[in-house]
Enzyme design. Structure first.
Site, PDB file in Angstrom:
ATOM      1  N   HIS A 123     -14.053  11.530 -10.842  1.00 15.88           N
ATOM      2  CA  HIS A 123     -14.178  10.330 -10.010  1.00 15.88           C
ATOM      3  C   HIS A 123     -12.878  10.071  -9.241  1.00 15.88           C
ATOM      4  O   HIS A 123     -12.901   9.717  -8.057  1.00 15.88           O
ATOM      5  CB  HIS A 123     -14.487   9.104 -10.875  1.00 15.88           C
ATOM      6  CG  HIS A 123     -15.800   9.166 -11.609  1.00 15.88           C
ATOM      7  ND1 HIS A 123     -15.880   9.426 -12.949  1.00 15.88           N
ATOM      8  CD2 HIS A 123     -17.070   8.991 -11.188  1.00 15.88           C
ATOM      9  CE1 HIS A 123     -17.147   9.405 -13.330  1.00 15.88           C
ATOM     10  NE2 HIS A 123     -17.898   9.147 -12.271  1.00 15.88           N
TER      11      HIS A 123
ATOM     12  N   GLN B  73     -19.059  18.121  -5.923  1.00 13.90           N
ATOM     13  CA  GLN B  73     -19.775  19.404  -5.930  1.00 13.90           C
ATOM     14  C   GLN B  73     -20.400  19.674  -7.301  1.00 13.90           C
ATOM     15  O   GLN B  73     -21.351  20.428  -7.421  1.00 13.90           O
ATOM     16  CB  GLN B  73     -18.806  20.532  -5.545  1.00 13.90           C
ATOM     17  CG  GLN B  73     -19.396  21.933  -5.540  1.00 13.90           C
ATOM     18  CD  GLN B  73     -20.517  22.111  -4.516  1.00 13.90           C
ATOM     19  OE1 GLN B  73     -20.540  21.416  -3.490  1.00 13.90           O
ATOM     20  NE2 GLN B  73     -21.431  23.011  -4.799  1.00 13.90           N
TER      21      GLN B  73
ATOM     22  N   ASP C  42     -22.376  17.932  -8.836  1.00 16.78           N
ATOM     23  CA  ASP C  42     -23.798  17.626  -8.695  1.00 16.78           C
ATOM     24  C   ASP C  42     -24.278  18.186  -7.357  1.00 16.78           C
ATOM     25  O   ASP C  42     -24.595  17.443  -6.422  1.00 16.78           O
ATOM     26  CB  ASP C  42     -24.007  16.113  -8.790  1.00 16.78           C
ATOM     27  CG  ASP C  42     -23.552  15.578 -10.143  1.00 16.78           C
ATOM     28  OD1 ASP C  42     -24.301  15.730 -11.112  1.00 16.78           O
ATOM     29  OD2 ASP C  42     -22.429  15.051 -10.240  1.00 16.78           O
TER      30      ASP C  42
HETATM   31  P1  AMP Z   1     -21.418   9.726 -11.717  1.00 11.78           P
HETATM   32  O1  AMP Z   1     -20.621   8.506 -12.024  1.00 11.78           O
HETATM   33  O2  AMP Z   1     -21.492  10.698 -12.860  1.00 11.78           O
HETATM   34  O3  AMP Z   1     -22.761   9.402 -11.117  1.00 11.78           O
HETATM   35  O4  AMP Z   1     -20.628  10.511 -10.600  1.00 11.78           O
HETATM   36  C1  AMP Z   1     -20.196   9.863  -9.434  1.00 11.78           C
HETATM   37  C2  AMP Z   1     -19.714  10.895  -8.461  1.00 11.78           C
HETATM   38  O5  AMP Z   1     -18.663  11.649  -9.052  1.00 11.78           O
HETATM   39  C3  AMP Z   1     -20.795  11.903  -8.056  1.00 11.78           C
HETATM   40  O6  AMP Z   1     -20.697  12.186  -6.673  1.00 11.78           O
HETATM   41  C4  AMP Z   1     -20.452  13.103  -8.889  1.00 11.78           C
HETATM   42  O7  AMP Z   1     -20.871  14.313  -8.300  1.00 11.78           O
HETATM   43  C5  AMP Z   1     -18.944  13.016  -8.920  1.00 11.78           C
HETATM   44  N1  AMP Z   1     -18.442  13.779 -10.069  1.00 11.78           N
HETATM   45  C6  AMP Z   1     -18.815  13.676 -11.356  1.00 11.78           C
HETATM   46  N2  AMP Z   1     -18.176  14.573 -12.118  1.00 11.78           N
HETATM   47  C7  AMP Z   1     -17.379  15.284 -11.277  1.00 11.78           C
HETATM   48  C8  AMP Z   1     -16.459  16.358 -11.444  1.00 11.78           C
HETATM   49  N3  AMP Z   1     -16.229  16.910 -12.638  1.00 11.78           N
HETATM   50  N4  AMP Z   1     -15.824  16.829 -10.339  1.00 11.78           N
HETATM   51  C9  AMP Z   1     -16.052  16.291  -9.129  1.00 11.78           C
HETATM   52  N5  AMP Z   1     -16.893  15.260  -8.905  1.00 11.78           N
HETATM   53  C10 AMP Z   1     -17.548  14.761  -9.958  1.00 11.78           C
END
Ligand code: AMP
Length: 246
Positions: free
Chosen positions: A29, A140, A142
């Protein structure tokens, strides 16, 4: 940094970069927040655990939540406004409108989590309409989510630019995820097979884990994507195959 709970309090001046999230912030994040900080006058992060993208029997109730910690690290990463909407601002009473990205939303993750991308596309469009960002940032990690959101933005002429940030990993190679918190030390050790199998392009390294899919797909860029279950925890990851022949 301000925390706001209604769209009426969102900034209405300056070029806005939006980072949509479900909280439980980790370095992945933070990489998105920093990218948004570098490109925009105003950085808005949204924090909403979106029920519509969880299926029945999934982890909605136990999804990790820690707004206080999230607010602290978001501020340190340069976020100006943390938008934590009330559920009925996102889904007002009588809510009846959904965005369905039909083909891209039904393969891979979509096959194993029916309705997931309908929930994702709908909340992203809703957030874009409420926050009115010039740019929005996705990970990336997701890859299919990125493809679905990009398709929606093109198909519906949504006036936002989608920017993608590389997957942030722990030192051992495991992609950072809020769901990693569910893993016991022993499960975490077994989970390392996922990044290893992807890096080696070798499905057999996943022997012993329950594999939902391990598949190449042209998500622009082409990726090798996989989802596995380690105990009760479901993990996804992918590697970009750019430049490799299929
Ligand atoms: P989430 O809170 O899990 O819904 O993720 C929010 C955003 O953070 C989404 O665009 C995810 O793809 C991104 N994200 C989650 N984990 C990672 C990671 N390890 N590396 C890069 N972006 C991430």
């Amino acid at each position: 940094m301000r925390t706001v709970r209604s769209a009426a309090e969102l900034p209405c001046e300056g070029e806005i970069g939006l980072v949509p999230t479900m909280g439980a912030f980790h370095e992945g994040h933070l990489a998105l927040f920093r990218a948004a900080r570098a490109d925009n006058e105003v950085v808005v992060a949204s924090l909403f655990v979106n029920p519509a993208q969880f299926g029945e029997g999934e982890d909605l109730a136990r999804y990790p939540r820690d707004e206080e910690h999230d607010a602290q690290v978001a501020e340190e990463a340069g976020v100006d406004v943390l938008y934590v909407p009330a559920a009925d601002e996102i889904y007002p009473p009588g809510f009846d409108t959904w965005v369905e990205v039909e083909r891209l939303g039904s393969i891979l993750e979509g096959e194993h989590r029916p309705g997931h991308f309908r929930g994702v596309a709908t909340i992203c469009l809703k957030l874009f309409n409420l926050v009115r960002p010039r740019r929005a940032y996705f990970g990336q990690k997701d890859a299919q989510q990125v493809a679905v959101v990009r398709r929606m933005v093109r198909d519906l002429a949504v006036p936002v630019e989608i920017r993608v940030v590389p997957t942030a990993r722990d030192e051992d190679g495991l992609a950072l995820s809020s769901r990693n918190a569910y893993l016991s030390p022993e499960e975490r050790e077994r989970a390392l097979a996922l990044p290893r199998a992807l890096a080696a392009r070798d499905r057999s390294l996943l022997d012993g884990l329950e594999v939902d899919y391990f598949e190449e797909s042209d998500l622009e860029p082409r990726v090798l994507a996989a989802a596995v279950r380690v105990g009760k925890t479901r993990l996804i990851d992918n590697v970009v195959l750019e430049g490799e022949s299929s």
